[in-house]
Design a protein around this motif. Structure first.
Motif, PDB file in Angstrom:
ATOM      1  N   UNK A  17      15.087 104.717 103.875  1.00 61.16           N
ATOM      2  CA  UNK A  17      16.485 104.265 103.846  1.00 61.16           C
ATOM      3  C   UNK A  17      16.572 102.754 103.651  1.00 61.16           C
ATOM      4  N   UNK A  18      15.691 102.025 104.311  1.00 61.98           N
ATOM      5  CA  UNK A  18      15.684 100.568 104.224  1.00 61.98           C
ATOM      6  C   UNK A  18      15.401 100.082 102.808  1.00 61.98           C
ATOM      7  N   UNK A  19      14.497 100.753 102.120  1.00 67.06           N
ATOM      8  CA  UNK A  19      14.081 100.311 100.790  1.00 67.06           C
ATOM      9  C   UNK A  19      14.889 100.938  99.663  1.00 67.06           C
ATOM     10  N   UNK A  30       7.800  93.002 103.016  1.00 64.76           N
ATOM     11  CA  UNK A  30       8.197  92.248 104.209  1.00 64.76           C
ATOM     12  C   UNK A  30       8.911  93.151 105.213  1.00 64.76           C
ATOM     13  N   UNK A  31       9.866  93.927 104.733  1.00 66.63           N
ATOM     14  CA  UNK A  31      10.578  94.825 105.642  1.00 66.63           C
ATOM     15  C   UNK A  31       9.689  95.948 106.153  1.00 66.63           C
ATOM     16  N   UNK A  47       0.281  93.861 108.253  1.00 64.32           N
ATOM     17  CA  UNK A  47       0.698  93.263 106.999  1.00 64.32           C
ATOM     18  C   UNK A  47      -0.070  93.791 105.813  1.00 64.32           C
ATOM     19  N   UNK A  48       0.076  93.064 104.726  1.00 58.89           N
ATOM     20  CA  UNK A  48      -0.455  93.503 103.447  1.00 58.89           C
ATOM     21  C   UNK A  48      -1.368  92.452 102.833  1.00 58.89           C
ATOM     22  N   UNK A  60       2.900  89.673 102.642  1.00 58.19           N
ATOM     23  CA  UNK A  60       3.814  89.670 103.779  1.00 58.19           C
ATOM     24  C   UNK A  60       3.172  90.300 105.019  1.00 58.19           C
ATOM     25  N   UNK A  61       3.433  89.681 106.182  1.00 62.33           N
ATOM     26  CA  UNK A  61       2.838  90.189 107.421  1.00 62.33           C
ATOM     27  C   UNK A  61       3.646  89.758 108.623  1.00 62.33           C
TER      28      UNK A  61
END
Length: 156
Positions: A17-19, A30-31, A47-48, A60-61
């Protein structure tokens, strides 16, 4: 200490839903890291790392500052890429060639991320306790990553 099992089904639905409708690669990662950071107990980094110029580069982390470059095939993250397989490490001190970015990390799970049938990076999660990540965590996070992959567009 008992760790409450994460409801990965719920977290994955929240991610979806967020993406939904968002195409920015970095914003989505990030999210995703923030969502996991809020929903996983007893972790100290999430993170990634993204493949760029033949190595893994910090993406992002959530957590303390981290290693910025990891060679493919080195450490837990580099091994996950080389083997194209989830790495679930109960005690990082026993993992040959472990890269200690944070001395507090005691266990780790790393999942490869794919786009257009090739590995583009990894999701890396560290914990300050040994034996943090179960097979249920591996399965739940694999489903989370599959959902994330469905939302990834070409990196800018």
């Amino acid at each position: 200490m008992t760790i409450k099992q994460t409801d990965y089904s719920l977290v994955t639905r929240q991610l979806d839903a967020l993406l939904d409708g968002e195409t920015d690669f970095i914003a989505n990662l990030s999210n995703a890291s923030a969502l996991l950071n809020e929903n996983l107990e007893q972790i100290n980094w999430v993170g990634f790392y993204l493949i760029k110029n033949g190595e893994l580069i910090l993406g992002p982390f959530q957590g303390k500052p981290a290693c910025m470059h990891i060679q493919i095939g080195k450490g837990v993250c580099g091994t996950a890429v080389k083997e194209d397989a989830i790495q679930r490490v109960a005690d990082v001190n026993t993992f040959p060639g472990h890269i200690a970015c944070d001395a507090a990390s005691q266990s780790e799970i790393v999942l490869p991320i794919h786009h257009n049938n090739e590995i583009i990076g990894v999701l890396d999660i560290d914990a300050p306790i040994t034996n943090r990540f179960s097979e249920e965590d591996a399965q739940g996070l694999a489903h989370f990553v599959k959902t994330l992959e469905q939302h990834l567009s070409e990196r800018k």
